[in-house]
Design a protein around this motif. Structure first.
Motif, PDB file in Angstrom:
ATOM      1  N   LEU A 151       0.794  -1.149   0.105  1.00 17.26           N
ATOM      2  CA  LEU A 151       0.125  -0.117   0.024  1.00 17.26           C
ATOM      3  C   LEU A 151       0.913   1.158  -0.181  1.00 17.26           C
ATOM      4  O   LEU A 151       0.285   2.215  -0.355  1.00 17.26           O
ATOM      5  N   ALA A 152       1.994   1.097   0.345  1.00 19.29           N
ATOM      6  CA  ALA A 152       2.892   2.261   0.732  1.00 19.29           C
ATOM      7  C   ALA A 152       3.663   2.800  -0.948  1.00 19.29           C
ATOM      8  O   ALA A 152       4.193   4.078  -0.868  1.00 19.29           O
ATOM      9  N   VAL A 153       3.625   1.937  -1.762  1.00 23.36           N
ATOM     10  CA  VAL A 153       4.130   2.229  -3.189  1.00 23.36           C
ATOM     11  C   VAL A 153       3.175   2.026  -4.200  1.00 23.36           C
ATOM     12  O   VAL A 153       2.288   1.373  -4.281  1.00 23.36           O
ATOM     13  N   ARG A 177      -5.959   0.909  -2.846  1.00 26.38           N
ATOM     14  CA  ARG A 177      -4.614   1.210  -3.384  1.00 26.38           C
ATOM     15  C   ARG A 177      -4.891   1.852  -4.876  1.00 26.38           C
ATOM     16  O   ARG A 177      -5.463   1.324  -5.866  1.00 26.38           O
ATOM     17  N   PRO A 178      -4.142   3.009  -5.283  1.00 29.28           N
ATOM     18  CA  PRO A 178      -4.335   3.448  -6.256  1.00 29.28           C
ATOM     19  C   PRO A 178      -3.510   2.658  -7.596  1.00 29.28           C
ATOM     20  O   PRO A 178      -2.735   1.710  -7.261  1.00 29.28           O
ATOM     21  N   ASN A 179      -3.890   2.953  -8.707  1.00 27.05           N
ATOM     22  CA  ASN A 179      -3.064   2.139  -9.870  1.00 27.05           C
ATOM     23  C   ASN A 179      -3.010   0.682  -9.746  1.00 27.05           C
ATOM     24  O   ASN A 179      -2.304   0.155 -10.201  1.00 27.05           O
ATOM     25  N   THR A 180      -4.113   0.230  -9.225  1.00 26.13           N
ATOM     26  CA  THR A 180      -4.232  -1.260  -8.776  1.00 26.13           C
ATOM     27  C   THR A 180      -5.442  -1.940  -9.536  1.00 26.13           C
ATOM     28  O   THR A 180      -6.632  -1.332  -9.410  1.00 26.13           O
ATOM     29  N   ALA A 181      -5.614  -2.777 -10.221  1.00 25.26           N
ATOM     30  CA  ALA A 181      -6.633  -3.670 -10.727  1.00 25.26           C
ATOM     31  C   ALA A 181      -6.684  -5.062 -10.201  1.00 25.26           C
ATOM     32  O   ALA A 181      -5.707  -5.673  -9.795  1.00 25.26           O
ATOM     33  N   LEU A 182      -7.897  -5.724 -10.101  1.00 28.72           N
ATOM     34  CA  LEU A 182      -8.169  -6.829  -9.753  1.00 28.72           C
ATOM     35  C   LEU A 182      -8.982  -7.588 -10.949  1.00 28.72           C
ATOM     36  O   LEU A 182      -9.917  -7.433 -11.534  1.00 28.72           O
TER      37      LEU A 182
END
Length: 247
Positions: free
Chosen positions: A178-180, A207-212
């Motif tokens: 989550l920090a990066v 979390r930004p810029n994250t896809a599932l």
């Protein structure tokens, strides 16, 4: 093992990071097929076995998270000396742990990150297991074996030692994830009985810029050839659609 790119397109390098108890082929050979498909769209693909796994040196019970972080660092340094272009990582299951714990220095190097069924919570998975695989392998009887013998057997075949279990209480891979803000794709089966799907799905929402991508009906490791092919296809398409150009 290096799979060179096929054809004129050059998209950079993808490093494949395997999970616990397996090797650079990742179980039934998923990483072999993934590497071939990534090479087919223009990536250099690098696979390796962590210490204590596959053909690498070291004892199984001597495997540690810190040791795997050192192994990954050595591989990334080797890749950077030999290949041009952006570097991405695909990490499966426990391979997510050393990868995420390395993001503090990988962040400036890493272009894209794909996590397959990632271990994000070590306590939930190993120390206080809530899912069937963890209860079978790390429950009360197994913990007594660990105390008495200094190791326990995972799935009756792979030795995990005391030092690793001490690390489980200290490291928090989810916090590092989550920090990066490196762009990431999580591919996870929603019927996983080894690693928590809800924890991964919740992480993606915050979390930004994250896809599932959810592999419907799948247990850990994508439990059929069709589901394996789905995970491979989604991964290849996502990486091929996003990398920076090679300079």
């Amino acid at each position: 093992m290096v799979d060179p790119p096929i054809g004129p397109v050059r998209r950079g390098v993808v490093v494949l990071v395997h999970g616990l108890t397996v090797d650079m082929d990742e179980g039934g050979g998923m990483f072999v097929r993934l590497a071939q498909q990534l090479a087919g769209v223009g990536f250099e693909v690098v696979r390796f076995s962590f210490r204590g796994h596959g053909g690498s040196g070291g004892a199984q019970r001597g495997m540690t998270i810190a040791g795997e972080c050192l192994d990954l660092q050595a591989v990334i340094e080797w890749v950077r000396r030999r290949f041009a272009g952006p570097v991405s990582i695909v990490a499966a299951s426990f391979g997510a742990v050393p990868t995420l714990l390395s993001l503090s220095w990988l962040g400036e190097i890493l272009d894209r990150l794909v996590l397959w069924n990632p271990v994000l919570d070590l306590r939930n998975t190993f120390l206080e297991p809530e899912l069937a695989w963890g209860i079978d392998n790390f429950g009360t009887t197994q913990q007594k074996t660990l105390q008495d013998k200094g190791f326990l057997l995972v799935d009756g075949q792979f030795e995990l030692g005391r030092v690793l279990f001490g690390e489980f209480a200290r490291y928090r891979p989810l916090e590092e994830f989550l920090a990066v803000d490196v762009p990431a794709l999580v591919v996870h089966g929603d019927q996983d009985t080894a690693v928590s799907y809800p924890i991964a799905a919740e992480a993606v929402t915050v979390r930004p810029n994250t896809a599932l991508h959810t592999v419907l009906g799948s247990d850990h490791g994508f439990d059929s050839r069709r589901r394996e092919n789905e995970a491979i296809s989604v991964t290849v398409n996502w990486l091929a659609g996003h990398p920076r150009p090679v300079s």
